[in-house]
Scaffold this motif. Structure first.
Motif: not given
Length: 163
Positions: A48-55, A112-127
């Motif tokens: 699983i590749s997690v990215v904050p913003d594909i663009d 939230k389930a994987y501990g990657l949510f950044i509330p102040e950005m409304g984005r996922l951290a990279r992981g």
């Protein structure tokens, strides 16, 4: 846990799953608007590749790299997850010629389930997470700097070892 975005500290919420633990099962939608459960891939290793913003540049590079690897690595399911909408993801995939499984986490369920949510950005951290055939996490790497590419080689080696 805290990570940085171009040197500025941001906080991510939730707790990352422990290595060896059962991977949290989440349900997200793909580009066909079908519900995809991570448990659907039981019996097959998953990267699983997690990215904050594909663009954005680094997210684009990361997704294209794993799309290329998916074509060359048998026996591993590659998935990219971002907070982008289905339309944003579909447009990006069409423009870049990417055909791997892309899931959208527009409400933060995965984050939230994987501990990657950044509330102040409304984005996922990279992981990156690797889940083995039994559904256990065998590798996880959370980028301490969101604007930097992950360690592709280590992630790929761990995914291949999980076959």
């Amino acid at each position: 846990m805290k990570v940085t975005k171009k040197g500025e500290e941001v906080e991510i919420i939730g707790v990352q799953p422990e290595l060896g633990a059962k991977a949290p099962d989440v349900s997200l939608r793909n580009l066909k608007d079908e519900v995809v459960n991570l448990s659907d891939f039981a019996g097959v290793p998953v990267l699983i590749s997690v990215v904050p913003d594909i663009d954005t540049r680094i997210c684009s590079l990361q997704t294209k790299r794993f799309n290329q690897e998916a074509a060359n690595v048998d026996g591993v399911k590659f998935i990219t997850i971002s907070n982008n909408t289905k339309e944003e993801q579909a447009n990006w995939c069409a423009a870049e010629g990417v055909d791997m499984e892309i899931l959208h986490d527009t409400d933060g369920t995965f984050g939230k389930a994987y501990g990657l949510f950044i509330p102040e950005m409304g984005r996922l951290a990279r992981g990156i997470f690797v889940i083995d055939k039994e559904g256990k996490i065998t590798y996880e790497a959370i980028s301490t700097e969101i604007a930097e590419e992950p360690d592709y080689d280590t992630a790929l080696a761990k995914a291949k070892a999980a076959r």
